[in-house]
Design an enzyme around this catalytic site. Structure first.
Site, mmCIF file in Angstrom:
data_model
loop_
_atom_site.group_PDB
_atom_site.id
_atom_site.type_symbol
_atom_site.label_atom_id
_atom_site.label_comp_id
_atom_site.label_asym_id
_atom_site.label_seq_id
_atom_site.Cartn_x
_atom_site.Cartn_y
_atom_site.Cartn_z
ATOM 1 N N HIS A 83 0.827 -1.217 0.000
ATOM 2 C CA HIS A 83 0.000 0.000 0.000
ATOM 3 C C HIS A 83 0.857 1.262 0.000
ATOM 4 O O HIS A 83 0.395 2.321 -0.413
ATOM 5 C CB HIS A 83 -1.018 -0.013 1.148
ATOM 6 C CG HIS A 83 -0.495 0.244 2.518
ATOM 7 N ND1 HIS A 83 -0.233 -0.761 3.425
ATOM 8 C CD2 HIS A 83 -0.205 1.399 3.157
ATOM 9 C CE1 HIS A 83 0.172 -0.232 4.566
ATOM 10 N NE2 HIS A 83 0.213 1.085 4.436
ATOM 11 N N ASP A 218 1.230 -7.784 2.284
ATOM 12 C CA ASP A 218 1.326 -6.345 2.036
ATOM 13 C C ASP A 218 2.792 -5.912 1.905
ATOM 14 O O ASP A 218 3.355 -5.309 2.803
ATOM 15 C CB ASP A 218 0.644 -5.592 3.172
ATOM 16 C CG ASP A 218 0.393 -4.130 2.851
ATOM 17 O OD1 ASP A 218 0.906 -3.659 1.820
ATOM 18 O OD2 ASP A 218 -0.312 -3.455 3.625
ATOM 19 N N SER A 646 3.850 2.092 8.624
ATOM 20 C CA SER A 646 3.623 1.195 7.494
ATOM 21 C C SER A 646 4.938 0.986 6.749
ATOM 22 O O SER A 646 5.606 1.940 6.367
ATOM 23 C CB SER A 646 2.586 1.781 6.539
ATOM 24 O OG SER A 646 1.312 1.766 7.121
#
Length: 711
Positions: A83, A218, A646
């Site tokens: 992402h 991810d 992240s």
């Protein structure tokens, strides 16, 4: 979809023992090394951050100004989240070659794809510079204080010697009680190396967001390029792969409950030192208000999406954006209540007062100011969420700004193109009829929840949601901005033609009923609320700075860390499952079998690529299976993370990469305000799954050959 609770091979004990006392997003030069060692860390703080020699910090970068990434090979190979790389993957995608859907794997370095504008930042040194920044500020407040601090910061920066590719950033910590200088090296040639298809990289996307158990691969891969001297350079075909001072070895050892782990990255924002009154207002007023508006918007969208497949596709991304923080805030409220956060803070404040009576006037002042600000802050929450969740009002706001800019002579060619790009983004999947329903319903909520003193003229008539639908629908039909009203036959989809005659457009926009309503809405908010919120917040900030200093002076038993502010931090914890609710226990690890349990053929969230299904059926797992015989996918631990983490590396006791941080468990999202190791869990992609996908799925062994894999 029914969920199976995936328990670890060994069931969790009925009561979990926690050696971890605090969370913390620690400045790397000021680590809580004693507690880290007590939890199992085998390396030293100097191994993590050392400005004078290679250390783990030389493998951690801020990726493209927001996420984190890490260097995992001696040839500058970078790992971050899917992402985080999503926009770049998308920019290389076409209808004929959709890299988001199909994935991308360069066959060699010649096939790696450049990404203009993308940068990565290394932090090479951190110094406390409070003594250089605060002189002359002793008796200043408000704008004068800010001005003097900025002058001192600029003077400090000018006095430092830096290379052409280096910058210095001076950041406030502890609410302005301390300041730190960061030396940053920025690399500008970053190329896409590999990314799994979205069916792996975004698996479970919206439904599983903030949720555990999770089964998402991810991750994506990039590479840093440098000039022939290994220094930062703009993109050039002559650039070569960057040779890092340090890269992370990758461990594929099995994980066990209570294994030590730490996360190194750039967390965005936390507020751990708020007084009890502030947390109470968040928990009982502002969060519930924002949840309520989004709840109405989501239910209205869902009604149409359930019966109309075209709307489901068109609004999938928008629905996910609205649901993202809606779900987060619900978890935050639940977590604050469950952890008894307000009462604990009240008790802590009383303990501080008993040790230092001078703190009582500060707490009393904060209580007074927060109570005074509360009605204005609550109105701000409703107003902001209504505008944000009505696309129609968003469009009205954009066009209102255009009118003002045009009349002030500010609409040059550059601003015109930026405006068209913004409008194109909104109109792309806009359904005026559906959004009229959303707007009507959330305005009814606003009108009912907002005291009369804040309501714009005639907004009291919008309290009945059913009557409202007709009112807003009629306005939408007459409106130019929705594309339903008539502007000499020009459609809003043809923006070039729409803006050919700006004088005529402005004249029409000024008569547009939705633009007029938005103008009344905005004016009323700024007349009644905005200035009061800002002025009271200035007072609160000054008291919060004093309260922070008093806490640090008074509580000698506590080791303090500054709130996150997108600077480089270390957080630590242990691999653990969780018991978030009565009779619910989650293991710390999920597996490939869980991916297949959720598999829904053709679904936009839970489809599984054919090759991955084949690998699962043949059990072709190689060295990537764990003691259960399955491939581990995701795991949880008690690391204190937030947005910006992240893509952060999750490391073991020896500094080996064991996972890639990408989310939090929603029952613990209150960690931004009140971290509790019993409830708060970060979610990571297991390195075994990452390497399994690169090796077995993508057949990209040439990338594995660059890495140092610890077996």
């Amino acid at each position: 979809m029914k969920r199976k609770i995936l328990l670890s091979a060994l069931l969790l004990p009925a009561v979990m023992a926690f050696g971890q006392q605090y969370g913390g997003m620690w400045i790397p030069t000021e680590l809580n090394e004693k507690e880290m060692k007590s939890l199992g860390m085998k390396i030293s703080a100097k191994d993590i951050f050392n400005p004078d020699k290679a250390s783990i910090k030389d493998a951690v970068v801020q990726f493209d100004g927001g996420c984190t990434a890490e260097v995992i090979s001696p040839k500058g190979l970078l790992l971050t989240n899917h992402h985080c790389g999503y926009d770049n993957i998308q920019s290389h995608s076409t209808v004929e070659n959709d890299l988001l859907t199909n994935g991308f794997w360069a066959k060699d370095m010649n096939g790696e794809l450049p990404n203009p504008g993308v940068t990565v930042d290394f932090i090479t040194d951190i110094k406390e510079v409070t003594a250089q920044i605060l002189p002359g500020t002793e008796n200043l407040t408000g704008a004068e204080l800010t001005k003097k601090i900025n002058e001192n910061i600029e003077a400090y920066k000018k006095a430092q010697k830096t290379e052409s590719y280096q910058t210095i950033s001076v950041r406030s910590m502890y609410y302005g009680n301390k300041f730190y200088a960061y030396v940053i090296e920025t690399f500008k040639d970053i190329r896409l190396v590999g990314a799994p298809p979205s069916a792996i990289g975004k698996y479970g996307s919206d439904t599983d967001n903030w949720v555990w158990p999770r089964h998402t691969g991810d991750f994506s891969m990039f590479r840093i390029y440098a000039d022939k001297n290994n220094k930062p350079s703009e993109y050039s075909k002559d650039n070569i792969p960057y040779t890092p001072k340090h890269f992370l070895p990758i461990s594929i050892k099995d994980k066990k409950e209570d294994d030590f782990t730490f996360v190194f990255g750039f967390p965005g924002r936390t507020t751990e030192y708020l007084p009890a009154i502030a947390v109470e207002k968040i928990m009982t007023e502002t969060d519930p208000a924002m949840i309520a508006v989004r709840d109405v918007a989501l239910k209205t969208l869902d009604e149409k999406m359930r019966v109309d497949p075209a709307t489901k596709i068109k609004y999938a991304s928008k629905y996910a954006r609205v649901a993202n923080y809606w779900k987060k805030w619900i978890g935050e409220v639940e977590g604050l209540k469950k952890s008894n956060a307000v009462e604990k803070k009240k008790q802590y404040e009383q303990t501080l007062i008993s040790k230092n009576p001078a703190i009582k006037p500060t707490i009393d002042g904060l209580n007074q100011k927060y109570n005074e600000q509360a009605p204005y802050n609550l109105h701000k929450a409703y107003y902001s969420e209504v505008v944000r969740n009505s696309e129609t009002l968003t469009l009205a706001g954009i066009y209102s700004n255009y009118i003002k800019a045009y009349e002030e002579g500010k609409m040059d060619a550059k601003n015109n193109e930026a405006l068209k790009a913004r409008l194109t983004e909104v109109y792309k999947d806009y359904d005026a009829e559906l959004d009229a329903k959303v707007t009507a319903k959330i305005l009814a909520l606003y009108a009912n929840k907002t005291p009369a003193q804040f309501l714009p003229k005639d907004f009291g008539m919008l309290k009945d949601a059913n009557k409202n639908l007709g009112t807003i629908e009629n306005m939408s039909k007459m409106s130019v901005i929705t594309g339903r009203g008539n502007l000499n036959g020009i459609k809003t989809s043809d923006l070039n033609k729409l803006f050919e005659n700006p004088k005529a457009l402005v004249a029409n926009l000024k008569k547009d009923p939705l633009v007029e309503m938005y103008g009344s809405f905005k004016s009323s908010y700024f007349e009644t609320t905005d200035a009061k919120v800002t002025a009271l917040q200035t007072d609160i900030d000054a008291l919060q700075k004093k309260f922070m200093a008093q806490q640090m002076e008074t509580d000698k038993d506590r080791k303090f860390f500054p709130d996150a502010n997108s600077t480089l931090r270390v957080t630590y914890g242990q691999v653990k499952g969780s018991e978030p609710r009565d009779a619910v226990s989650y293991g710390y690890q999920t597996h490939l079998a869980g991916v297949m349990e959720k598999y829904v053929p053709g679904d936009y969230e839970f489809d599984v690529p054919k090759k991955l299904i084949s690998l699962y059926n043949s059990k072709d797992y190689g060295v990537y299976k764990d003691k259960t015989g399955d491939v581990p996918v995701n795991f949880t631990a008690t690391n204190h993370t937030t947005g910006g983490n992240s893509g952060s590396p999750a490391l073991d006791a020896y500094g080996n990469l064991i996972g890639l941080n990408f989310d939090r468990q929603w029952e613990g999202t209150m960690s931004d305000i009140n971290y509790d190791p019993k409830l708060c869990r970060n979610i990571m992609v297991d390195t075994k799954y990452i390497l399994f996908v690169i090796d077995k799925y993508a057949d990209s062994k040439w990338l594995l050959n660059e890495m140092k894999i610890v077996k």
